[in-house]
Design a protein around this motif. Sequence first.
Motif, mmCIF file in Angstrom:
data_model
loop_
_atom_site.group_PDB
_atom_site.id
_atom_site.type_symbol
_atom_site.label_atom_id
_atom_site.label_comp_id
_atom_site.label_asym_id
_atom_site.label_seq_id
_atom_site.Cartn_x
_atom_site.Cartn_y
_atom_site.Cartn_z
ATOM 1 N N LEU A 110 4.984 8.630 2.535
ATOM 2 C CA LEU A 110 5.932 9.225 3.304
ATOM 3 C C LEU A 110 5.271 8.171 4.909
ATOM 4 O O LEU A 110 6.056 7.482 5.414
ATOM 5 C CB LEU A 110 6.969 10.392 3.491
ATOM 6 C CG LEU A 110 7.795 10.442 5.408
ATOM 7 C CD1 LEU A 110 8.594 9.116 4.520
ATOM 8 C CD2 LEU A 110 8.001 12.119 5.047
ATOM 9 N N GLY A 111 4.050 8.741 5.223
ATOM 10 C CA GLY A 111 3.487 7.965 6.187
ATOM 11 C C GLY A 111 3.003 6.815 5.774
ATOM 12 O O GLY A 111 3.738 5.874 7.235
ATOM 13 N N GLY A 112 2.941 6.886 5.437
ATOM 14 C CA GLY A 112 2.473 5.322 4.262
ATOM 15 C C GLY A 112 3.828 3.688 4.650
ATOM 16 O O GLY A 112 3.818 3.432 5.569
ATOM 17 N N PHE A 113 4.704 4.624 4.695
ATOM 18 C CA PHE A 113 6.098 3.785 4.740
ATOM 19 C C PHE A 113 6.519 4.277 6.101
ATOM 20 O O PHE A 113 6.540 2.565 6.979
ATOM 21 C CB PHE A 113 7.216 4.294 3.842
ATOM 22 C CG PHE A 113 6.910 3.623 2.268
ATOM 23 C CD1 PHE A 113 7.617 2.553 1.633
ATOM 24 C CD2 PHE A 113 6.915 4.692 1.695
ATOM 25 C CE1 PHE A 113 7.347 2.223 0.209
ATOM 26 C CE2 PHE A 113 7.191 4.252 -0.001
ATOM 27 C CZ PHE A 113 6.728 3.555 -0.195
ATOM 28 N N SER A 162 0.962 -1.305 -0.034
ATOM 29 C CA SER A 162 -0.085 0.124 -0.232
ATOM 30 C C SER A 162 1.094 1.343 -0.233
ATOM 31 O O SER A 162 0.619 2.398 -0.819
ATOM 32 C CB SER A 162 -0.896 0.125 1.309
ATOM 33 O OG SER A 162 -2.191 -1.368 1.111
ATOM 34 N N ALA A 163 1.470 0.938 0.758
ATOM 35 C CA ALA A 163 2.443 1.888 0.575
ATOM 36 C C ALA A 163 3.120 2.433 -0.538
ATOM 37 O O ALA A 163 3.540 3.617 -0.872
ATOM 38 C CB ALA A 163 3.975 2.041 1.923
ATOM 39 N N ILE A 185 0.770 12.937 -5.586
ATOM 40 C CA ILE A 185 0.175 12.805 -4.302
ATOM 41 C C ILE A 185 1.487 14.017 -3.437
ATOM 42 O O ILE A 185 2.260 13.261 -3.430
ATOM 43 C CB ILE A 185 -0.771 11.527 -3.640
ATOM 44 C CG1 ILE A 185 0.632 10.654 -3.440
ATOM 45 C CG2 ILE A 185 -1.847 11.399 -4.528
ATOM 46 C CD1 ILE A 185 -0.660 9.843 -2.336
ATOM 47 N N PRO A 186 0.627 14.641 -2.524
ATOM 48 C CA PRO A 186 1.190 15.107 -1.902
ATOM 49 C C PRO A 186 2.656 13.900 -1.299
ATOM 50 O O PRO A 186 2.426 13.143 -0.850
ATOM 51 C CB PRO A 186 0.859 15.833 -1.092
ATOM 52 C CG PRO A 186 -0.563 15.999 -1.194
ATOM 53 C CD PRO A 186 -1.093 15.137 -2.464
ATOM 54 N N ARG A 187 4.017 14.388 -1.132
ATOM 55 C CA ARG A 187 4.710 13.404 -0.581
ATOM 56 C C ARG A 187 4.773 12.620 0.932
ATOM 57 O O ARG A 187 5.436 11.851 1.406
ATOM 58 C CB ARG A 187 6.276 14.115 -0.367
ATOM 59 C CG ARG A 187 7.385 12.770 -0.387
ATOM 60 C CD ARG A 187 8.787 13.653 -0.106
ATOM 61 N NE ARG A 187 9.311 13.849 -1.978
ATOM 62 C CZ ARG A 187 10.349 14.967 -3.018
ATOM 63 N NH1 ARG A 187 10.979 15.085 -1.736
ATOM 64 N NH2 ARG A 187 9.636 15.179 -3.990
#
Length: 650
Positions: free
Chosen positions: A622-625, A607-608, A616-618
Amino acid sequence: MNVRNISALLACAVAVLLQASAAAAVPAAPTAPESSRHSLDRADLEAWLDGMVPYALKAGDMAGAVVVVVKDGAVLLEKGYGYADVSKKLRMDPEQTMVRIGSTSKLFTWTAVMQLVEQGKLDLDRDINDYLDFTIPNGFGKPVTLRDLMNHRGGFEEGLKDILWTNPHGVPSTEAYLKEHKRPMLFAPGEVPAYSNYGAALAGYIVERISKEPYERYIERHILVPLGMTHTSFDQPLPERFASLASKGYRAASAPPGPYELIVTRPAGSGTTTAADMSRFMMAHLQDGHFGDAEILQVDTAKRMHSPSEDAPPGFGTMAHGFFRELHNGRTVIGHGGDTIFFHNEFELLPAEGVGIDFTFNSRGRGDAVYLGREALFNGFMDRYFPDSAAPVDSPALPTALADAQVIAGRYESSRRIEHGFLSLFYVLQQSVISSNQDGTISVPGMLTPDPVTYREVGTQLWRRAGGNQQLMLQTVSGVKTVVDGEDPTSVLQAVPLKRSSVLNLTVLILACLVLIWTLLAWLLSPWLRPPKNIPDDLVAQVRRLRLLLRAAAAFDVVYLVCWFMILQPTLNLELDFYSSSLDPIIGTLEAAGLLAIAAAVLGIWSAWRLSRLNIPRRLPLGGFVTAAGLLGVVWIGIIGGLIRFSLNY
């Protein structure tokens, strides 16, 4: 059963006695200055105990204790202190009150083994598989012998499942336990000491098979009856005639009593006895197997039993055919300690002096005060009646001290541990740290104190406690950096590989939990938070789905960890009866859920990654990772800590 090291085990800790090498002659007992010597007579002993034991009970919130001291083939003093039943104000009676002696029961098992050795029915150096009706798996190509079991060098991993019951219905037999709960072997037989209730239970089962008598009946017929130990039993629960004589067991005197403990590894810890009866067992061993007209061992066999059954460096303790053997204040001491959850026993003999002391507390006390009280009682007895002739003198620092201190410094785990099964998590989260100091000394965690203990190097890779006699030695055993404690022949400290480091694993666990909680909080608060901007309209739905997958994976892992915490939490309170076969469906389900935790991590990474491919905004990918890293952290802890492992043997 010994649960003291189970805190070193549970992380466990456990502590006992040691001595010098088998080849070294025992030095003559030193003569103490008259000013420091007290005569070991009844009047002085009673006055000293009357001042010490009641104070220890009150200060430690312990209910009661019984003490017996023998000298020159007779009882010098036997006395009870405090209460066997607090609510009924029933006093501790050394003649009548029956107490649990935990692992001191092993001395009866080892005595039985030596009886059969004496008769030519057992060989201490023969493969135990020759005596069993099942096979002990062994991938080391070296047989496990009875001598290995006596020395706690069978190589077995610790185990807790089904070891303690409080419900008398459905308790597995020793035979069933041994066959259904075979302990994995961590070490080659004979090489690394690791205290083992399983090994002692194997020895008792061998006694049963070779004698063709049930273990309890063998001990009764061949040890208890000849010695006139009429208030001792290895039966569980106690026979009806003894039920009213049993002391209650307490976590603290101010708390309600606990249930009667049923030790499943019976030959390792099922004994219930009185102080008066234990005096007879002490005198029999002090008199080379004889008490009155009774003979439980021939003289040569008794002398052999009390001699070292393994080698040790000079000044270090060792095992003596099941006894712990050490030099204490210059005197040879052989004995054993025993702990259940509630009862705590110490059994010590000074063969050359013809003296023995046995005492049992029926409570753990506030903050596990019993361990300090037990140590203070025996050390006080020795220092009062058998003092050392000279105070320890700290030698000057060696030129190699600083360099060697840096070599021994590191993170260690006890050889008495669990590596297979979910309880191994405790061992990767809690370890012992030895640190080097600028003056060349080392600091070592104290067994009974929160403060570290300082040791000074007195020889090559040999350290002695500052102001004391306890020694540590650094060795390499089977390729592993190993610290040997001069006061514990039943376990060693082994250097921890990086993947098992508690610093690494605690960091991973804490960060993973913080990330998952952060992810869930963001999800729960999302209706009140400003939605992400600058997402193309055609990607909004896809971004929402991918973020939902990440959050759902995080939610699963949080539930997964909470469920495991509920399973592990009873260990912290020493509620060991919780871990029985009846828990298997839950443990099996949680272990299977580990596959879903792996799937959740894979889903999180995917998903990340998908988010990172979108325009989309970086901060969103980053939050996904970050969330994916938390999910991977749970998988790491699951694998290293034994949560993701398909085994109901723990």
